[in-house]
Design a protein around this motif. Sequence first.
Motif, short mmCIF file in Angstrom:
data_model
loop_
_atom_site.label_atom_id
_atom_site.label_comp_id
_atom_site.label_asym_id
_atom_site.label_seq_id
_atom_site.Cartn_x
_atom_site.Cartn_y
_atom_site.Cartn_z
N UNK A 82 -32.78 29.60 -11.90
CA UNK A 82 -33.23 28.22 -11.97
C UNK A 82 -33.55 27.68 -10.58
N UNK A 83 -34.16 26.50 -10.55
CA UNK A 83 -34.62 25.93 -9.28
C UNK A 83 -33.47 25.71 -8.29
N UNK A 84 -32.33 25.21 -8.76
CA UNK A 84 -31.21 24.96 -7.87
C UNK A 84 -30.71 26.25 -7.22
N UNK A 85 -30.67 27.32 -8.01
CA UNK A 85 -30.23 28.61 -7.48
C UNK A 85 -31.24 29.14 -6.47
N UNK A 86 -32.52 29.02 -6.78
CA UNK A 86 -33.57 29.46 -5.86
C UNK A 86 -33.45 28.74 -4.52
N UNK A 87 -33.26 27.44 -4.56
CA UNK A 87 -33.12 26.66 -3.34
C UNK A 87 -31.87 27.06 -2.56
N UNK A 88 -30.85 27.47 -3.27
CA UNK A 88 -29.59 27.84 -2.63
C UNK A 88 -29.70 29.13 -1.83
#
Length: 230
Positions: free
Chosen positions: A118-124
Amino acid sequence: MTIFSNPALLLFITVTAYWIANVLRVRTGSFLCNPVVLSTITVILYLKIFDINYDTYHEAAGFIDFWLKPAVVSLAVPLYINWKKIRSQWLPIIVSQAAGSVTGIITGVYIAKWTGAGREVVLSLAAKSVTNPIAIEITRAIGGIPALTAATVILAGMMGQMVGFKLMSASTIRMPTSQGISMGTASHAMGIAASLERSRKLAAYASLGLIFNGVLTAILVPILIPLLGI
């Protein structure tokens, strides 16, 4: 509080586990005997067996955390010793650091996207190759998950410390300065520790890699994330 959760005992176990793991690595010469990995597993098992929560352990380990700050500052010593040599190579250093920073950001982001995160994981994962204090602040600024970033930073550091020099020795990267700066760029503090075991000169360039990569990544992540379509 039981005797097993006594702060002094927890601190003793942490230091002893790391020391024993380091002795094993030196005697066996195996990259699998990584002191950070083995001591971390040992401490986790101890906390699980005696049902000790992390907050209790974190409070006991505060003494170690306190001394990490002056330890980081001390990295300026090998930089100062090798400053004339470093200053004469400023252009290749800056170019290589920019390339390393961009590569670290893009690989983290696209590996996460490729696996369906997901987007949050990608950003992390954008700041996975930066030392933890900087990486966590970058992740907070772009809306990622700081705890996940911290875990990936540690994993990247462990992997670099374990196999970084072996991979470079098997490739065409043979210059000590190139090896040192690569270790600092990709594996931050753990890369510096691995470099320091070989020479102070390597540690100086690894420190330079950590510093430049941290600064450049903090600048480039907010710029690259929209361009990468995240």
